[in-house]
Write an enzyme that holds these catalytic residues in place. Structure first.
Site, PDB file in Angstrom:
ATOM      1  N   HIS A  56      -0.014   7.919  -4.990  1.00 52.67           N
ATOM      2  CA  HIS A  56      -0.175   6.562  -4.725  1.00 52.67           C
ATOM      3  C   HIS A  56      -0.704   5.937  -5.885  1.00 52.67           C
ATOM      4  O   HIS A  56      -1.870   6.131  -6.039  1.00 52.67           O
ATOM      5  CB  HIS A  56      -0.505   6.136  -3.311  1.00 52.67           C
ATOM      6  CG  HIS A  56      -0.440   4.881  -2.837  1.00 52.67           C
ATOM      7  ND1 HIS A  56       0.891   4.195  -2.935  1.00 52.67           N
ATOM      8  CD2 HIS A  56      -1.234   3.757  -2.525  1.00 52.67           C
ATOM      9  CE1 HIS A  56       0.825   2.945  -2.500  1.00 52.67           C
ATOM     10  NE2 HIS A  56      -0.516   2.872  -2.202  1.00 52.67           N
ATOM     11  N   CYS A  81       5.494   2.131  -5.839  1.00 51.96           N
ATOM     12  CA  CYS A  81       4.091   1.576  -6.023  1.00 51.96           C
ATOM     13  C   CYS A  81       3.502   1.533  -7.387  1.00 51.96           C
ATOM     14  O   CYS A  81       2.889   0.854  -7.929  1.00 51.96           O
ATOM     15  CB  CYS A  81       3.247   2.356  -5.190  1.00 51.96           C
ATOM     16  SG  CYS A  81       3.231   4.335  -5.438  1.00 51.96           S
TER      17      CYS A  81
END
Length: 480
Positions: free
Chosen positions: A428, A113
């Site tokens: 994330h 990510c």
């Protein structure tokens, strides 16, 4: 790598390479590119049954040249509508995003990510995409190593694929070449690729593109990346103890927003970031001494990047810890206060022109000015004349056929890269990008979602929600 063949319906795909260091899900992403069958619909027969996303290749006994059978239906080709004309405003929100032409998402290939969010933010810069397209015609510069050349080509091809696709894209080739060029992004923990720092990925990728996209001859003005993102700083270095003073210039790709108890707003954090203390040898004292370094911006880029310095090394836990403090940032940023005196003089005339243009849009007449305003205008006109001799720092880089423009020192927010979690090596990353039509899209790997402006201003931190780590502004310019 293990080359295998894959039988799907009436087709046979030969020499499909399996990277056994990566989970089977990555192999399924490869097959998705070949067949159009999404990974979740794929049923691949291997020893012991169906291939699972997280299976261990070493236990499956896959051999070179082996034929694998795959079942699953591809995404349907979009058919012409059976119903009558439907206006965009009447579509569901998700379909509106497709209709207005936002680009595709990126599959997460296993803790990637950080890479996906970086790519989505940089992909939003049309001038960078133009430079990459031109690179295909010019070929590799002799000064550029092969790994940098291949990574640049992979970036160009991936950006092109994103522009043409509505379906999520698997950035396999780019990821492989990124790890080859920068092995730190290939670190493994218990056989799984580790999360990495998005800021490091952003910096390394821009550095590589800067080397590759520099025109033959390596002149400074031919550096496309530097013209788009480079910030020239001029610094005064002073020693209070010996009263020594010197100056230096440097080029950086981002400003730093330092975060402390006194910092509540981006403006305050940048101001702190432009000051630093350093220890170095003092010729006058004959020993080391402390110096204060104060920097000012001496040349502005088309795209201004700011990094929030949220991570620091925590000795007790032996890892990067995160500062969660809320730091607000504006949708419109004026950097005039951070500029050198020379650059301020060159900015005054374009800023006056911008005010006049915006005043006309609001219905204000340029002739209705107070005596104080007239005096200021005369000073600005003088400044314009004095800047004509060497106004390079305030002139924005142009694409072919574009009118000459000048910087105003005012920028509009166009991209935010956020981090959610407590550590740089976990959590994330997500990219939030403003489209050309003014709408915002949240690129959460392969799942783009429409957002409103209020969502973007809520990313300032203060809790466990997504918080801004890197933000990018686009210069507001005036024609000359």
């Amino acid at each position: 790598m293990i080359p295998v063949s894959v039988k799907w319906q009436k087709e046979l795909f030969k020499d499909v390479e399996i990277d056994t260091t990566q989970p089977p899900y990555v192999f399924k992403c490869q097959l998705y590119d070949l067949t159009g069958v999404p990974p979740e619909r794929q049923k691949i027969m291997v020893k012991g049954g169906l291939l699972k996303d997280d299976a261990d290749w070493s236990t499956l006994g896959v051999k070179e040249g082996q034929k694998l059978m795959m079942m699953g239906t591809a995404d349907e080709i979009i058919k012409s509508p059976e119903k009558g004309t439907v206006f965009v405003e009447d579509l569901p929100e998700e379909e509106q995003v497709v209709a207005v032409g936002h680009t595709a998402g990126l599959f997460n290939l296993g803790n990637t990510c950080y890479m996906n969010s970086t790519l989505q933010c940089l992909h939003s810069v049309p001038e960078l995409k133009s430079a990459l397209i031109q690179y295909s015609h010019s070929g590799r510069n002799n000064d550029v190593d092969q790994s940098s050349h291949l990574l640049t080509v992979a970036t160009r091809d991936l950006f092109n694929e994103l522009d043409k696709s509505v379906k999520p894209v698997a950035p396999m080739q780019f990821w492989m070449l990124l790890r080859k060029k920068y092995p730190q992004f290939g670190q493994l923990h218990n056989g799984v690729f580790m999360q990495q720092d998005a800021e490091e990925c952003w910096t390394q990728l821009l550095y590589t593109l800067s080397q590759s996209l520099r025109s033959n001859g390596s002149s400074e003005n031919a550096d496309a990346v530097k013209a788009l993102f480079g910030i020239e700083l001029i610094s005064r270095i002073h020693c209070q103890e010996s009263n020594e003073e010197s100056s230096e210039t440097e080029s950086v790709y981002s400003l730093k927003c330092h975060i402390s108890q006194e910092v509540n707003h981006l403006h305050e954090g940048i101001k702190q970031g432009l000051k630093s203390e350093l220890e170095k040898a003092s010729p006058a004292l004959g020993r080391s001494a402390n110096y204060l370094k104060e920097s000012r911006i001496n040349a502005l880029p088309r795209y201004l990047t700011v990094q929030f310095v949220r991570f620091f090394w925590k000795r007790e836990s032996n890892q990067k810890a995160k500062i969660l403090r809320k730091v607000d940032y504006p949708l419109e940023l004026d950097v005039y206060d951070f500029c050198s005196d020379d650059l301020r003089k060159k900015l005054e005339a374009p800023r006056k022109l911008l005010r006049d243009e915006e005043g006309k849009k609001l219905g204000l007449k340029g002739s209705e000015k107070s005596s104080v305003q007239k005096d200021n205008d005369e000073k600005m006109a003088d400044a314009e004349g004095s800047s004509n001799g060497g106004g390079e720092p305030s002139v924005a880089p142009m694409e072919e056929g574009e009118k000459a423009t000048q910087m105003t020192g005012i920028y509009d927010l166009v991209a935010v890269l956020t981090h959610k979690g407590r550590s740089a090596d976990s959590g994330h990353y997500v990219g939030w990008v403003k489209q050309e039509n003014g709408k915002w899209i949240e690129f959460d790997d392969d799942n783009p979602k429409p957002r409103i402006e209020d969502d973007i201003t809520r990313l300032s931190g203060g809790g466990d929600w997504h918080m801004a780590y890197i933000i990018m502004y686009k210069a507001r310019v005036v024609s000359v």
